[in-house]
Design an enzyme around this catalytic site. Structure first.
Site, PDB file in Angstrom:
ATOM      1  N   CYS A  69       0.901  -1.350   0.006  1.00 26.05           N
ATOM      2  CA  CYS A  69       0.082   0.058  -0.005  1.00 26.05           C
ATOM      3  C   CYS A  69       0.787   1.458  -0.039  1.00 26.05           C
ATOM      4  CB  CYS A  69      -0.807  -0.172   1.176  1.00 26.05           C
ATOM      5  SG  CYS A  69      -1.576   1.554   1.749  1.00 26.05           S
ATOM      6  N   CYS A  72       0.078   3.912   2.498  1.00 26.21           N
ATOM      7  CA  CYS A  72       0.686   3.265   3.961  1.00 26.21           C
ATOM      8  C   CYS A  72       2.076   3.694   4.169  1.00 26.21           C
ATOM      9  CB  CYS A  72       0.236   1.937   4.011  1.00 26.21           C
ATOM     10  SG  CYS A  72      -1.294   1.331   3.972  1.00 26.21           S
TER      11      CYS A  72
END
Ligand SMILES: [Zn+2]
Length: 141
Positions: A69, A72
């Site tokens: 991600c 993230c």
């Protein structure tokens, strides 16, 4: 008499009693000697999440993330910075949602990153999407 806080060791699960005024002084675990409340995020798993979060008498902020991600990974330095700023005052936790599907399901994580604030194991607030360090600190304060 000083107030004591229960702080669970993320390494061995032992519950330590730490005087409130010593929370920022790099306390170590009475059982295994690991540093607790280091000012760094701790990685928790399906196996030890409840033991640590449920036994730690500080605000807990959980970063639900995954390695693939991009947002993230972008937020990771801000989360680490917030952990340093909140050293001794809050516990910042990272949960890899791929490796820990039970936690992702229990907290109904639909997008990542998602930050969840817990007090005594109960959800108090959540924010989806990458946040700046200041917003992360505010959420855990
Ligand atoms: Zn320990």
């Amino acid at each position: 008499m000083s107030t004591q806080r229960h702080i669970a060791c993320a390494h061995c699960g032992a519950v330590n009693r730490v005087p409130a005024e010593r929370l920022g002084d790099d306390p170590s675990c009475g059982r295994c000697g690991s540093a607790i409340l280091t000012g760094e995020p701790v990685e928790l798993t399906d196996a030890n999440f409840d033991a640590v979060v449920g036994q730690t008498e500080l605000p807990v902020l959980v970063d639900f993330w995954a390695s693939w991600c991009g947002p993230c990974r972008m937020m990771a330095p801000a989360f680490a910075q917030a952990a340093r700023q909140l050293k001794g005052r809050a516990l910042l936790v990272k949960v890899d949602t791929d490796a820990n599907p039970a936690l992702a399901q229990r907290f109904a994580i639909r997008s990542i990153p998602t930050l969840v604030r817990l007090d005594a194991g109960r959800e108090r607030s959540r924010q989806a999407g990458a946040q700046a360090a200041g917003a992360i600190v505010a959420m855990a304060s």
